[in-house]
Design an enzyme around this catalytic site. Sequence first.
Site, PDB file in Angstrom:
ATOM      1  N   ASP A  40       2.773 -25.760 -20.725  1.00 10.77           N
ATOM      2  CA  ASP A  40       2.560 -26.184 -19.328  1.00 10.77           C
ATOM      3  C   ASP A  40       3.678 -25.704 -18.405  1.00 10.77           C
ATOM      4  O   ASP A  40       3.425 -25.110 -17.370  1.00 10.77           O
ATOM      5  CB  ASP A  40       2.489 -27.718 -19.218  1.00 10.77           C
ATOM      6  CG  ASP A  40       1.187 -28.283 -19.770  1.00 10.77           C
ATOM      7  OD1 ASP A  40       0.200 -27.535 -19.869  1.00 10.77           O
ATOM      8  OD2 ASP A  40       1.180 -29.488 -20.104  1.00 10.77           O
ATOM      9  N   SER A 202       0.418 -34.158 -27.967  1.00 13.12           N
ATOM     10  CA  SER A 202       1.342 -34.178 -26.841  1.00 13.12           C
ATOM     11  C   SER A 202       2.529 -35.035 -27.262  1.00 13.12           C
ATOM     12  O   SER A 202       2.389 -36.231 -27.518  1.00 13.12           O
ATOM     13  CB  SER A 202       0.628 -34.761 -25.621  1.00 13.12           C
ATOM     14  OG  SER A 202       1.585 -35.172 -24.683  1.00 13.12           O
TER      15      SER A 202
END
Length: 429
Positions: A40, A202
């Site tokens: 990201d 995550s």
Amino acid sequence: MSSHDTVFDVNATAAPRTNSYEAGPGDVGRVLLLYSGGLDTSVMLKWIQDHYDADVVTLTVNLGQPGEDYTAVRAKAEMLGALECIVVDAREQFAAEYLAPAIKANALYGTGYPLFTALGRPLIAKLAVEHARRMGCDAIAHGCTGKGNDQVRIDATVATLAPELKVIAPVRTWQMGREEEIEYARANGIPVKGGTEVAPYSIDDNLWGRSSEGRWIEDLDHAPDDDVFNLVTLPEHAPDDPEVIALEFERGLPVAVNGERLGLVECIERTGEIGARHGVGIVDHIEDRIVGLKVRDIYEVPAATIILSAHQELERLVATIHQNQMKPMLDQRWGYLVYAGLWWEPLRSDLDAYIDAANRYVTGTISLKLYKGSARVIQRSSPHAVYDASLASFAGSGGLFSQGAAPGFIELWSLQSRMAWRVRNPDAQ
Ligand code: ARG
């Protein structure tokens, strides 16, 4: 018309701005990006340069996340065109200013989340503000999604400490899924680690613990797959022999492990290693997020589990019954404020004043026996214990305690309850 005016423009057809601190393209020239080196924030590093036509400075904060290679993170940021790549080792500050008050506050949220992420975010955002100002940046960018707690903690910190700085949170708006991000990465020469078919968990971690979200964890009916555990040995694979760990505290903070005096960072690391070996600190947690959602997290928190149990035990030993009834209520408020992204709220520092006072006598040693996932207190000692073995023993009377006085005490202690019972049950006599 300035962007500010649109808030009050009743004739505007576009939706009004909802906040004072977000930046759009054109508002900024130099951005400080909170950079982890993951997909990201790597995509973001390029994307901001393209979409905002801005310089990007990266900041990576070391809060004790195990196994991080900061040289590689820095090299990646440089390769992706960062103007400057700052790496800050904030472990000591994190321990002294964030974990120490959390230990004194027995800080937990829900049924066992020791708040490691929630405690880290205000420090990361504060460092971002300091370095953004130093580097002449006008905005701070981060990789939080629009569904989580971390955006609240970071945005609120920046807006509190630096109203002149703007925030950019591309994941909230760029509408790229993982596939599009990987495509964007490929098209822009951004290295993508590992297999790309299965999305990774995550992860967020630091000195105080590790969390995993995503994948099967989102299926509440799915029992944990073993591969999620990265820090703690599965209890079933832990040693067959128990191990005793002795934690010594001074004024509410751990100062020695098994007789060896250590700084706070080292106390936490050492305790974490020993606990992890014995399978201690696995928490499978359903959580009420700030933004309304319920989410499941898998936590690995060996150091926090042991240190908080020991701290709480010692605290209860040196405090009176009245203090022991009050403190958990304040602790709970403290933990909630921190969870909810309000680190800078004055109530938190007001509570700290009481919590510090309550920890003044929390000095002594607690031993726990660790065995296949459990951590059980087995020994306690403190010069300030509100305890007298001779008074507590079954036999004997004297000193401050008179058994002969007990019936008189019971007479008065039960008076109102007896009267009320009689009034309410007139036929029972
Ligand atoms: N649920 C925890 C919290 O809100 C952990 C969040 C972990 N953060 C992350 N970006 N994976 O504090």
